[in-house]
Design a protein around this motif. Structure first.
Motif, short mmCIF file in Angstrom:
data_model
loop_
_atom_site.label_atom_id
_atom_site.label_comp_id
_atom_site.label_asym_id
_atom_site.label_seq_id
_atom_site.Cartn_x
_atom_site.Cartn_y
_atom_site.Cartn_z
N PHE A 168 48.81 34.05 59.98
CA PHE A 168 48.06 33.85 58.68
C PHE A 168 48.46 34.41 57.48
CE2 PHE A 168 44.71 33.71 61.84
CZ PHE A 168 43.60 32.68 61.84
N VAL A 169 48.18 33.83 56.30
CA VAL A 169 48.83 34.14 55.20
C VAL A 169 47.78 34.57 53.98
CG1 VAL A 169 50.77 34.12 53.08
CG2 VAL A 169 51.32 33.54 55.89
N LEU A 170 47.21 35.56 53.48
CA LEU A 170 46.18 35.35 52.30
C LEU A 170 46.93 36.22 51.10
CD1 LEU A 170 44.83 36.37 55.76
CD2 LEU A 170 43.03 37.06 54.06
N SER A 171 46.18 35.63 49.32
CA SER A 171 46.67 35.55 48.64
C SER A 171 45.79 36.73 48.68
CB SER A 171 45.99 35.11 47.96
OG SER A 171 46.27 35.08 46.59
N ARG A 172 46.18 38.00 47.25
CA ARG A 172 45.57 39.97 47.43
C ARG A 172 44.53 39.49 46.03
NH1 ARG A 172 48.57 44.46 47.36
NH2 ARG A 172 49.23 43.69 49.83
N GLN A 173 45.28 38.21 45.16
CA GLN A 173 44.20 37.86 44.12
C GLN A 173 42.82 37.46 44.57
OE1 GLN A 173 46.15 34.17 41.96
NE2 GLN A 173 48.38 36.16 41.55
N LYS A 174 42.43 38.58 43.81
CA LYS A 174 40.77 38.12 43.94
C LYS A 174 39.69 36.46 43.26
CE LYS A 174 39.58 43.63 43.23
NZ LYS A 174 39.12 44.48 43.30
N PRO A 175 38.84 36.38 43.90
CA PRO A 175 38.80 36.14 45.24
C PRO A 175 40.36 36.03 46.23
CG PRO A 175 38.06 34.56 44.92
CD PRO A 175 37.86 34.94 43.51
N MET A 176 39.96 37.53 47.44
CA MET A 176 41.12 36.73 48.39
C MET A 176 40.67 35.88 49.42
SD MET A 176 41.86 40.71 49.92
CE MET A 176 42.79 41.97 49.14
#
Length: 871
Positions: free
Chosen positions: A348-356
């Motif tokens: 899984f790859v997630l962005s740290r920009q809110k909302p995650m």
């Protein structure tokens, strides 16, 4: 008047004369000590050469190498001192003082163990924070820190401290025995290290733990189980000092024990301690240049989590320092398969920009999971049916894990590698948290199926880049542990699973390719630390590649090329040197300052005294020089014709004297003279053949500048005293036995020595050549040494130059080879005299270089023809 007075005084206070029988006995005793001294001198020089080579080549070595060579040198130098005392009782008392001073410094450099500041054997996790990293190791210190400071959910537990380790390993001299065994295998030989690893681990497991340590562990385990309905089961993991720190993760190098009950916790603790000496841990420390003494094995003991799923989170992309996305690798069950690279895992790859949010995911088919069974100590693989194609975590859990990762990164102010497990009730437990290394060069990953593109040199395309780089080499398929000893230097390691146990080979591998594994695996982490290009998850690669194939691995493009392809931007892809400036390398460098340098160069200088010895090499040089002098003086001191040196009868110019130590003459020779046909010494005859092979043309024609240079030196350099009296002055001495020769010559201001042993045993054969001096200025003398060095190196000698002193060495070759090289040295001794005066004239230098090379070829050809005709 001086000579008359000297003769009177020496007669008045000389020892009573000995009878011939007693003289023979005393000389035999002297010769025995002299031979022992020469043997020690040879071993000292060999050890010094090993140290110099290690510092120069920067290949992996460990503290056993440092200690073994320093100990060898110290022991042999001490023996040389004792042997010289037997040759000349009471004459060189200052040697012991200087030896003790140097040895005291070396002992301090080699004994760097820090005292433990807290003697407790056990620390509850609730009492631990990162300030206690030196007591319980970084792994447990980090768990205690985030549990108490960040209120992160961590399994309950305790740490068994470095104080416990030191007491255990010091009990019954266990550490001394381990050190002794390691000093017998000081190299980087996989087979020997593997055998040593097995022996040492067995030694530790079979040893007894002191009762007070056992009691402390059992009490902590009992407290851990208080209030629980079921008997507590724990996981024991290494938490060694220095482990899980920036750039030194020791990922997968130590052992873990899962599902352990109170009845087996002591035995499990022993196994964790023993794993400090697993093959992969030994190799990891050696490849990183880490000192064994710096890594006390603390042990973490935490309650087992019945995991529904588990995995590893990277708070940033480990392959690209510019990418701040969060990467999660997950499987069903415990996270062990993720870190040991044995199965495919979800990514899984997630962005740290809110909302995650999840920006990409790849769900693999997971045929099994790793879990613990109800029976104590039993863990294993359980096949999956319904869940095999389902995500091991949902997107909500992925976001929660990402938030934890960002929080931990912010707290530690650096990217983090986090191992975690999710229990059946959905609770996320952090099992481990350590600094994460990011690579500066971005690498692309691809999950495309293996294809055969139209480009002819592309063999395979696809896989996951886990460590960036570009490397060529020969394919070596690794199918089992027995193949490890066959792995070649610079080979491409190709295997099925990315198991941590393959880590010892990485320092020898040009690249690593596997069918399974992920960027989160322990082997991937070690590959990045060592700078080895690695491409994982390359389907069917074991069938597509064959042993012996020449290939090129480009992990950035996830491509394997046929043949050796020139790498783009090679300067930016140079494998980093992690040995230089490492703790072990620095220790060797520091100790070498008191071992290797040679400061006593001129035996006739007033500074050539014991008190001016600054290194063990100085002491060795001093003793060797004085021992030769003492052997020469024996005949004179006792008025013995048989043991005094004899004038060599020959037709060559110059005076030559010979001292027979034992069996250097073919028969007993009375009187003051000996003929060359009575010489039985193999090395002396080889030198002599070179000396007389080609008549010397005389000094080279000197130009005005060369002549003025000599005159200026003669008037300004006090060391060029042509009238100084010396046992060597303007004479040439051979000190011989059948297989030994020490040849010393001093012609004006040119001084050289050859010491050699030549016999049937090649392991004992050696040649040591030293050349110093000259009448010209310093620059011309140095050029003459460079001239000599080139010729000697062309003929197989290793050469070292310091100031205007040249030392060359050759050893461990068969007899005829050594005789041939002695022919060359005999020739050079005569024909390089006074060449320093023409070293600024390039045309004359060219002439003499060409002439000397031709003469050497003729001498060698002539000697070989003569040998063949005799045979």
């Amino acid at each position: 008047m001086y000579q008359i007075l000297k003769k009177f005084l020496s007669t008045k206070w000389s020892k009573p004369p000995l009878c011939e029988k007693d003289l023979r006995i005393e000389f035999r005793a002297r010769y025995h000590n002299f031979r022992l001294l020469l043997n020690s001198n040879k071993r000292v020089l060999e050890a010094i050469a090993r140290i110099e080579q290690a510092l120069r080549d920067k290949h992996p070595f460990g503290m056993p190498f440092v200690r073994t060579n320093c100990t060898t040198i110290s022991v042999e130098v001490f023996r040389m001192i004792k042997n010289l005392e037997e040759l000349a009782p009471g004459r060189y008392k200052g040697l012991h003082t200087k030896f003790d001073e140097i040895q005291h410094i070396l002992n301090k450099l080699l004994s760097h163990k820090k005292p433990v500041r807290d003697e407790k054997f056990v620390f509850p996790l609730s009492s631990i924070n990162r300030d206690k990293a030196d007591l319980v190791g970084a792994k447990m210190a980090n768990l205690g820190e985030i549990k108490s400071r960040l209120d992160v959910t961590v399994p309950d537990g305790f740490a068994i401290s470095s104080a416990a380790y030191q007491k255990y390993i010091g009990h019954s001299n266990l550490q001394e025995e381990i050190d002794r065994r390691f000093q017998t295998v000081a190299g980087n030989h996989i087979a020997k290290l593997s055998q040593l690893s097995t022996e040492v681990q067995e030694l530790i497991v079979q040893s007894e733990i002191p009762d007070d340590i056992v009691q402390a562990i059992m009490e902590a385990c009992f407290r851990l189980g208080e209030g629980k309905e079921k008997e507590v089961r724990v996981a024991l993991r290494s938490s060694a000092l220095g482990e899980d720190t920036a750039g030194r993760t020791f990922a997968g190098q130590y052992h873990s024990e899962l599902n352990v009950g109170p009845g087996n916790i002591i035995q499990a603790y022993k196994k964790i301690i023993a794993s400090k000496y697993s093959l992969q841990a030994i190799a990891y420390r050696m490849n990183r240049g880490l000192r064994d003494d710096d890594f006390d094995m603390c042990v973490g003991c935490t309650v087992m989590i019945d995991a529904e799923s588990g995995g590893v989170t990277y708070s940033r992309n480990p392959m690209d320092i510019q990418d701040n996305s969060i990467h999660i690798s997950a499987v069903w069950g415990l996270p062990k398969p993720v870190v040991d690279g044995s199965v495919a895992c979800d990514h899984f790859v997630l962005s740290r920009q809110k909302p995650m949010s999840v920006i990409s995911q790849e769900i693999k088919s997971k045929e099994s999971r790793f879990k613990c069974f109800p029976q104590e100590g039993q863990c294993g693989i359980e096949l999956l049916k319904e869940k095999r194609n389902m995500p091991s975590i949902d997107q909500r859990q992925a976001v929660l894990l990402a938030k934890l990762a960002v929080m931990l990164e912010n707290y530690y102010d650096s990217p983090q590698n986090i191992e975690w497990a999710i229990s059946n009730d959905g609770t996320i437990y952090i099992l481990q948290c350590r600094p994460m290394q990011q690579m500066e060069k971005a690498a692309r990953t691809s999950t495309e199926k293996i294809a055969r593109p139209k480009r002819e040199n592309v063999m395979i395309q696809g896989g996951i880049a886990v460590s960036p780089g570009f490397a060529s080499g020969t394919v070596f398929q690794l199918k089992g542990g027995s193949d490890m000893i066959k792995f070649p230097e610079g080979g491409i390691l190709v295997t099925t699973q990315a198991l941590p146990k393959w880590a010892p080979l990485l320092n020898r591998a040009a690249a690593l390719v596997t069918e399974q594994g992920s960027v989160a695996g322990h082997l991937a982490t070690v590959a990045r630390e060592l700078g080895v290009p690695a491409l994982f998850s390359v389907s069917d690669v074991m069938n597509l590649l064959r042993n012996g194939d020449q290939i090129t691995v480009d992990t950035d493009a996830s491509i394997i090329y046929e043949g050796r392809v020139k790498a783009p931007l090679m300067d930016s892809m140079v494998k980093k040197d992690i040995i230089e400036e490492s703790p072990v390398y620095n220790t060797l460098k520091e100790t070498s300052l008191y071992v290797v340098p040679l400061n006593l160069l001129d035996p006739e200088s007033l500074e050539f005294t014991p008190m001016n010895c600054r290194t063990l090499h100085d002491i060795t040089r001093f003793i060797h020089e004085k021992s030769v002098l003492e052997m020469f003086n024996f005949g004179r001191e006792h008025g013995s014709s048989e043991r005094a040196s004899k004038r060599l009868v020959h037709h060559a110019p110059m005076k030559w004297r010979v001292l027979n130590l034992d069996d250097g003459f073919r028969e007993v020779v009375d009187g003051k003279y000996v003929k060359i046909d009575l010489i039985a010494s193999i090395p002396m005859l080889a030198l002599w053949d070179g000396i007389v092979a080609i008549p010397w043309e005389g000094p080279p024609p000197v130009d005005g500048k060369g002549f003025m240079s000599v005159m200026f030196q003669a008037t300004t350099n006090r060391s060029l005293n042509f009238d100084q009296r010396s046992p060597y002055a303007n004479q040439n001495y051979f000190m011989i036995s059948k297989n030994f020769c020490n040849f010393t010559t001093k012609l004006g201001v040119h001084f050289s020595t050859v010491e050699t042993v030549v016999g049937d045993l090649s392991d004992e054969n050696y040649i040591s050549f030293q050349f110093k001096g000259g009448g010209a200025d310093y620059d011309r003398r140095i050029k003459r040494l460079a001239f000599l060095r080139d010729i000697l190196e062309e003929n197989g000698f290793s050469v070292d130059i310091k100031e205007d002193n040249l030392i060359a060495r050759l050893e461990n070759q068969e007899k005829d080879f050594m005789r041939e090289k002695l022919n060359i040295l005999g020739y050079l001794t005569i024909h390089t005299r006074q060449l320093d005066m023409i070293m600024s004239n390039s045309s004359k230098v060219y002439y003499y270089r060409s002439k000397i090379r031709k003469d050497i070829r003729d001498i060698v050809r002539s000697q070989r023809s003569e040998s063949e005709s005799i045979q």
